[in-house]
Design a protein around this motif. Structure first.
Motif, mmCIF file in Angstrom:
data_model
loop_
_atom_site.group_PDB
_atom_site.id
_atom_site.type_symbol
_atom_site.label_atom_id
_atom_site.label_comp_id
_atom_site.label_asym_id
_atom_site.label_seq_id
_atom_site.Cartn_x
_atom_site.Cartn_y
_atom_site.Cartn_z
ATOM 1 N N LYS A 108 0.810 -1.222 0.000
ATOM 2 C CA LYS A 108 0.000 0.000 0.000
ATOM 3 C C LYS A 108 0.843 1.271 0.000
ATOM 4 O O LYS A 108 0.308 2.367 -0.144
ATOM 5 C CB LYS A 108 -0.937 -0.003 1.201
ATOM 6 C CG LYS A 108 -2.117 -0.937 0.986
ATOM 7 C CD LYS A 108 -3.143 -0.811 2.079
ATOM 8 C CE LYS A 108 -4.305 -1.755 1.787
ATOM 9 N NZ LYS A 108 -5.100 -2.009 2.983
ATOM 10 N N ALA A 109 2.141 1.131 0.194
ATOM 11 C CA ALA A 109 2.991 2.320 0.211
ATOM 12 C C ALA A 109 3.055 2.904 -1.198
ATOM 13 O O ALA A 109 3.124 2.176 -2.186
ATOM 14 C CB ALA A 109 4.393 1.952 0.694
ATOM 15 N N LYS A 110 3.013 4.218 -1.292
ATOM 16 C CA LYS A 110 3.052 4.851 -2.612
ATOM 17 C C LYS A 110 4.486 5.207 -2.978
ATOM 18 O O LYS A 110 5.187 5.827 -2.179
ATOM 19 C CB LYS A 110 2.198 6.112 -2.618
ATOM 20 C CG LYS A 110 0.728 5.821 -2.430
ATOM 21 C CD LYS A 110 -0.121 7.055 -2.701
ATOM 22 C CE LYS A 110 -1.601 6.752 -2.584
ATOM 23 N NZ LYS A 110 -1.994 6.371 -1.196
ATOM 24 N N VAL A 111 4.884 4.815 -4.176
ATOM 25 C CA VAL A 111 6.224 5.159 -4.641
ATOM 26 C C VAL A 111 6.216 6.622 -5.054
ATOM 27 O O VAL A 111 5.380 7.046 -5.847
ATOM 28 C CB VAL A 111 6.650 4.261 -5.816
ATOM 29 C CG1 VAL A 111 7.991 4.711 -6.385
ATOM 30 C CG2 VAL A 111 6.737 2.806 -5.368
ATOM 31 N N LEU A 112 7.127 7.400 -4.493
ATOM 32 C CA LEU A 112 7.188 8.828 -4.813
ATOM 33 C C LEU A 112 8.034 9.091 -6.046
ATOM 34 O O LEU A 112 7.687 9.889 -6.899
ATOM 35 C CB LEU A 112 7.838 9.599 -3.661
ATOM 36 C CG LEU A 112 7.030 9.919 -2.423
ATOM 37 C CD1 LEU A 112 7.839 10.856 -1.546
ATOM 38 C CD2 LEU A 112 5.703 10.557 -2.781
ATOM 39 N N ARG A 113 9.200 8.442 -6.074
ATOM 40 C CA ARG A 113 10.164 8.761 -7.123
ATOM 41 C C ARG A 113 10.942 7.524 -7.508
ATOM 42 O O ARG A 113 11.134 6.632 -6.703
ATOM 43 C CB ARG A 113 11.186 9.784 -6.604
ATOM 44 C CG ARG A 113 10.717 11.203 -6.544
ATOM 45 C CD ARG A 113 11.829 12.121 -6.056
ATOM 46 N NE ARG A 113 12.148 11.917 -4.659
ATOM 47 C CZ ARG A 113 13.355 11.676 -4.191
ATOM 48 N NH1 ARG A 113 14.383 11.582 -5.006
ATOM 49 N NH2 ARG A 113 13.572 11.522 -2.895
ATOM 50 N N SER A 114 11.428 7.520 -8.748
ATOM 51 C CA SER A 114 12.443 6.543 -9.130
ATOM 52 C C SER A 114 13.437 7.271 -10.003
ATOM 53 O O SER A 114 13.124 8.317 -10.575
ATOM 54 C CB SER A 114 11.818 5.364 -9.877
ATOM 55 O OG SER A 114 11.449 5.745 -11.177
ATOM 56 N N TRP A 115 14.638 6.767 -10.038
ATOM 57 C CA TRP A 115 15.682 7.426 -10.810
ATOM 58 C C TRP A 115 16.723 6.396 -11.208
ATOM 59 O O TRP A 115 16.633 5.239 -10.796
ATOM 60 C CB TRP A 115 16.321 8.564 -9.995
ATOM 61 C CG TRP A 115 17.035 8.086 -8.775
ATOM 62 C CD1 TRP A 115 18.352 7.756 -8.676
ATOM 63 C CD2 TRP A 115 16.469 7.841 -7.470
ATOM 64 N NE1 TRP A 115 18.644 7.335 -7.398
ATOM 65 C CE2 TRP A 115 17.518 7.377 -6.640
ATOM 66 C CE3 TRP A 115 15.183 7.969 -6.930
ATOM 67 C CZ2 TRP A 115 17.315 7.033 -5.302
ATOM 68 C CZ3 TRP A 115 15.001 7.632 -5.595
ATOM 69 C CH2 TRP A 115 16.048 7.178 -4.794
ATOM 70 N N GLY A 116 17.682 6.824 -11.993
ATOM 71 C CA GLY A 116 18.751 5.905 -12.380
ATOM 72 C C GLY A 116 20.092 6.596 -12.329
ATOM 73 O O GLY A 116 20.182 7.823 -12.434
ATOM 74 N N GLY A 117 21.132 5.815 -12.144
ATOM 75 C CA GLY A 117 22.493 6.342 -12.172
ATOM 76 C C GLY A 117 23.320 5.492 -13.128
ATOM 77 O O GLY A 117 22.970 4.340 -13.404
#
Ligand SMILES: Cc1cc2nc3c(=O)[nH]c(=O)nc-3n(C[C@H](O)[C@H](O)[C@H](O)COP(=O)(O)OP(=O)(O)OC[C@H]3O[C@@H](n4cnc5c(N)ncnc54)[C@H](O)[C@@H]3O)c2cc1C
Ligand SMILES: [Zn+2]
Lengths: 90, 418
Positions: free
Chosen positions: B327-336
């Motif tokens: 149920k947790a909402k993902v706020l952000r994703s990114w890559g390096g």
């Protein structure tokens, strides 16, 4: 990312196994020496931009495909059968 | 300026007006003894230890963007010393010891938190492999405890122990493993280096390396040419491009690695946990966000953002292991952009055939925990022209000779396998 297999048409990227830089098409002579072989097996141009790599249509027709694409935008520019590329080289 | 509880207290009373900038905004001089290309974690720690351990302070760190804007500020901050092979084992052990005294040394709160790392296993074969790894860690002088299923249940009661697909057999518990605040590590080293006289020069991209008759003379930058006697390439994912300026090709392929963070939640995950049957690991940040990630997208990329298949895989693996996070909402994703070597181990070496040129790269997806020891060993190499004992195996020529390949995962020394 969707990849157009020259035989099967446009497919999900997950159907393909990534092998790496398409250097495999220019395999050196067995006796070329350690420097040449090191360069072939390990060293890479590793471009930020257009690159040409080898993928295997693992969950499809099992063809080896040479893909020209952009490593910065993930755009696929063209795909060709590796066998055709190899033929054209010789 | 030094940090202390007294300073925090008095600043609190006086409206926090007495804090000063953490480092000098240096302008490039025309010449330095040492030039470090790249102001990430490794470049900054190298500069710091050059000054601190070797008294070398006529040093410039040239950063094309802003300090800490690369991978050092994009990673999931796991710090551990659970390596298996000679070469890696002593190096990461040294690094963890440096972490344990880093805050006092830098007078900077890097929020190093030894909350414990648990790598789960799900079969007899995996248990054997982890038992062996644990023994290697203990032989190196580090800590490891092999937990059985009930031992894991005591630490991590919220995992899905009842599932039939990937039952949890146990875990390897590395108590001294944990996390740190990534930006603070960059800032702390930056401040320490700057205070000792190192010039940190931002918005200064290196565009060429000057080499005359096999001897390095300096670099060309977007802020003009800068002369230097010793030049180090410490640019992580951009290693290939910068080495090309010296006419060299490296055993490096750059790949994208993604990470994810959820909205802030109450404390629930006390450790760093990794799943043994899918690409998934997680910890909870001090702000409450669940920080998690998986594996590479697995094709060469400089995009700094990943694609959906790996996102889906990571979410699936997370839900399999701990359905409560659903149920947790993902706020952000990114890559390096990761500098991947064929054997998955790094390189700290001289650039053979070019006098005065050094290279520190190949950190793959594990270079954050290496920041202290990499800087320590790279500074040693540059100052003394001999490799430091704990980094002596990180040779560039191991790929050509085949001697000392360090394939920690045992999957083969080939570009698409790590
Ligand atoms: C999503 C993700 C999760 C990760 N998780 C972990 C983890 O949990 N634990 C762990 O140990 N490691 C982890 N890593 C790996 C770790 O972040 C890297 O290995 C490490 O940060 C790389 O070293 P660096 O800090 O010096 O790199 P960077 O911070 O990338 O520094 C390199 C610098 O060089 C600069 N540069 C490049 N080209 C030039 C040029 N021409 N001129 C001047 N400057 C230039 C760049 O701008 C950059 O600032 C993770 C990485 C990612 C992306
Ligand atoms: Zn096909």
């Amino acid at each position: 990312m969707r990849i157009t297999c020259p035989l099967c048409g446009e497919r999900d990227r997950r159907e393909f196994y990534y092998v790496g830089d398409a250097v495999a098409l220019e395999r050196p002579d067995p006796d070329a020496g350690d420097v040449v072989w090191d360069d072939y097996v390990h060293n890479r141009d590793n471009p930020a931009g257009v690159t040409r790599d080898l993928w295997y249509h693992e969950s499809g027709c099992a063809a080896w495909v040479v893909i020209t694409r952009n490593t910065v935008t993930h755009e696929i520019l063209s795909t060709e059968l590796a066998s055709k590329v190899k033929e054209a080289q010789s | 300026m030094r940090f202390s509880s007294w300073k925090v207290f008095t600043e609190g009373l006086s409206g926090n007006k007495g804090w000063s900038a953490h480092w000098r905004d240096a302008q490039p001089k025309s010449e330095y003894d040492y030039i470090i290309i790249g102001g990430g974690g490794h470049g900054l720690s190298t500069a710091y230890y050059l000054a601190k351990n070797h008294g070398i302070t006529n040093v410039a760190v040239l950063e094309k963007g802003y300090l800490g804007g690369g991978n050092v500020g994009r990673n999931t901050t796991i710090v551990r010393a659970n390596y298996f092979l000679q070469g890696n084992s002593e190096f990461y052990s040294h690094s963890l010891k440096l972490w344990e005294t880093l805050e006092e040394d830098l007078n900077y709160n890097v929020m190093h938190s030894q909350r414990g790392l648990i790598n789960l296993f799900h079969s007899d074969g995996q248990r054997d492999a982890f038992a062996r790894r644990g023994n290697m860690m203990i032989n190196q002088g580090d800590d490891a405890i092999l937990l059985d299923r009930e031992g894991v249940r005591k630490e991590l009661p919220y995992l899905d122990f009842e599932q039939t697909r990937f039952p949890i057999y146990g875990g390897l518990f590395h108590k001294r493993g944990g996390t740190a605040r990534h930006d603070a590590v960059a800032w702390g080293y930056a401040r320490g280096a700057s205070d000792r006289g190192v010039d940190l020069i931002q918005n200064c991209e290196v565009t060429g390396i000057d080499i005359v008759d096999g001897v390095v003379k300096g670099v060309q930058t977007t802020r003009g040419p800068i002369k230097g006697n010793k030049v180090a390439i410490i640019v992580a994912g951009r290693s290939g491009q910068v080495a090309a300026m010296a006419g060299r090709r490296l055993p490096i392929e750059s790949h994208v690695l993604q990470a994810f963070v959820t909205e802030g939640l109450k404390p629930v995950i006390d450790h760093v946990i990794s799943f043994g049957m899918g690409h998934f690991y997680m910890s909870q940040s001090d702000k409450g966000g669940l920080v998690f990630g998986g594996d590479l997208d697995f094709y060469a990329s400089y995009a700094s953002r990943g694609n959906l298949p790996m996102k889906e895989h990571v979410m699936e693996a997370g839900m399999t292991l701990m359905p409560m996070i659903g149920k947790a909402k993902v706020l952000r994703s990114w890559g390096g952009i990761m500098d991947m070597t064929p054997d998955g181990s790094p390189i700290i070496d001289k650039m053979e055939g070019i006098d005065g040129l050094y290279i520190d790269c190949g950190w793959n997806y594990g270079g954050f925990k290496a920041v202290p020891a990499s800087g320590w060993c790279m500074a040693h190499l540059m100052a003394t022209d001999t490799p430091h004992d704990v980094a002596a195996k990180y040779r560039l020529d191991r790929f050509r000779t085949g001697i000392g390949i360090m394939d920690e995962e045992g999957t083969g020394s080939q570009h698409n396998l790590h």
